[in-house]
Design a protein around this motif. Sequence first.
Motif, short mmCIF file in Angstrom:
data_model
loop_
_atom_site.label_atom_id
_atom_site.label_comp_id
_atom_site.label_asym_id
_atom_site.label_seq_id
_atom_site.Cartn_x
_atom_site.Cartn_y
_atom_site.Cartn_z
N HIS A 38 0.95 -1.28 -0.06
CA HIS A 38 -0.13 0.05 0.00
C HIS A 38 1.01 1.31 0.01
O HIS A 38 0.44 2.18 -0.49
CB HIS A 38 -1.05 -0.01 1.27
N VAL A 41 0.98 2.57 -3.49
CA VAL A 41 -0.26 3.27 -3.94
C VAL A 41 -0.50 4.78 -4.01
O VAL A 41 -0.23 5.25 -3.03
CB VAL A 41 -1.66 2.68 -3.30
N TYR A 43 -2.62 7.70 -3.82
CA TYR A 43 -3.96 8.20 -3.35
C TYR A 43 -4.45 9.58 -3.91
O TYR A 43 -5.49 9.95 -3.79
CB TYR A 43 -3.96 8.39 -1.77
N LEU A 46 -7.91 9.96 -5.47
CA LEU A 46 -9.14 9.76 -4.78
C LEU A 46 -9.69 10.78 -4.11
O LEU A 46 -8.96 11.86 -3.16
CB LEU A 46 -8.96 8.65 -3.58
N SER A 67 -12.52 -5.66 4.19
CA SER A 67 -11.37 -5.59 3.24
C SER A 67 -10.26 -6.56 3.49
O SER A 67 -10.15 -6.99 4.50
CB SER A 67 -10.71 -4.15 3.52
N HIS A 73 -4.67 1.47 5.38
CA HIS A 73 -5.04 1.54 3.85
C HIS A 73 -6.61 1.78 4.07
O HIS A 73 -6.86 2.94 3.04
CB HIS A 73 -4.78 0.43 3.13
N VAL A 74 -7.36 1.15 4.55
CA VAL A 74 -8.77 1.40 4.38
C VAL A 74 -9.13 3.02 4.95
O VAL A 74 -9.86 3.62 4.55
CB VAL A 74 -9.51 0.51 5.37
N GLU A 76 -7.17 5.44 4.82
CA GLU A 76 -6.64 6.53 4.02
C GLU A 76 -7.84 6.74 2.99
O GLU A 76 -8.21 7.83 2.40
CB GLU A 76 -5.39 6.27 3.50
N VAL A 77 -8.30 5.44 2.53
CA VAL A 77 -9.25 5.43 1.28
C VAL A 77 -10.65 5.95 1.68
O VAL A 77 -11.05 7.24 1.08
CB VAL A 77 -9.59 4.02 0.84
N ARG A 80 -9.95 9.99 1.98
CA ARG A 80 -9.70 10.71 0.57
C ARG A 80 -10.95 10.75 0.00
O ARG A 80 -11.46 11.80 -0.61
CB ARG A 80 -8.92 9.88 -0.23
N HIS A 81 -12.00 9.87 0.46
CA HIS A 81 -13.51 9.95 -0.45
C HIS A 81 -14.35 10.63 0.40
O HIS A 81 -15.35 11.12 0.10
CB HIS A 81 -13.90 8.55 -0.52
N GLU A 84 -15.42 8.79 6.18
CA GLU A 84 -15.01 8.32 7.43
C GLU A 84 -16.11 7.86 8.08
O GLU A 84 -16.13 7.07 8.91
CB GLU A 84 -13.94 9.25 8.13
#
Length: 95
Positions: A38, A41, A43, A46, A67, A73-74, A76-77, A80-81, A84
């Motif tokens: 990760h 990756v 980000y 995103l 996941s 990682h989850v 952070e994703v 970014r979207h 939370e």
Amino acid sequence: MDLIVNSLYSNKEVFLRELIRQALGYDFDHDDYHSFVHGRVSYEYLKPDLVLRSLLHSPPVRKVIFSNANEAHVAEVLHRHGLEDYFDDVICLSL
């Protein structure tokens, strides 16, 4: 012997860790693996998704993420979207 076998299969983390250890022939550091995978990756693409946020907000049901990534990682994703606060729980594969 049955107790050992049953305990291995009833505890998914122990079972998966043992399965991987035997398949690879040695133990390895799972945190190191996840940071390697990760850590590469990007980000940057995103972005917050207002349509997705609206869709997730509308049904009054419990929402859970499953996941095979680690929690960092989850998180952070989701960050970014901008999602939370839209999930009740996150279940990650922790070997």
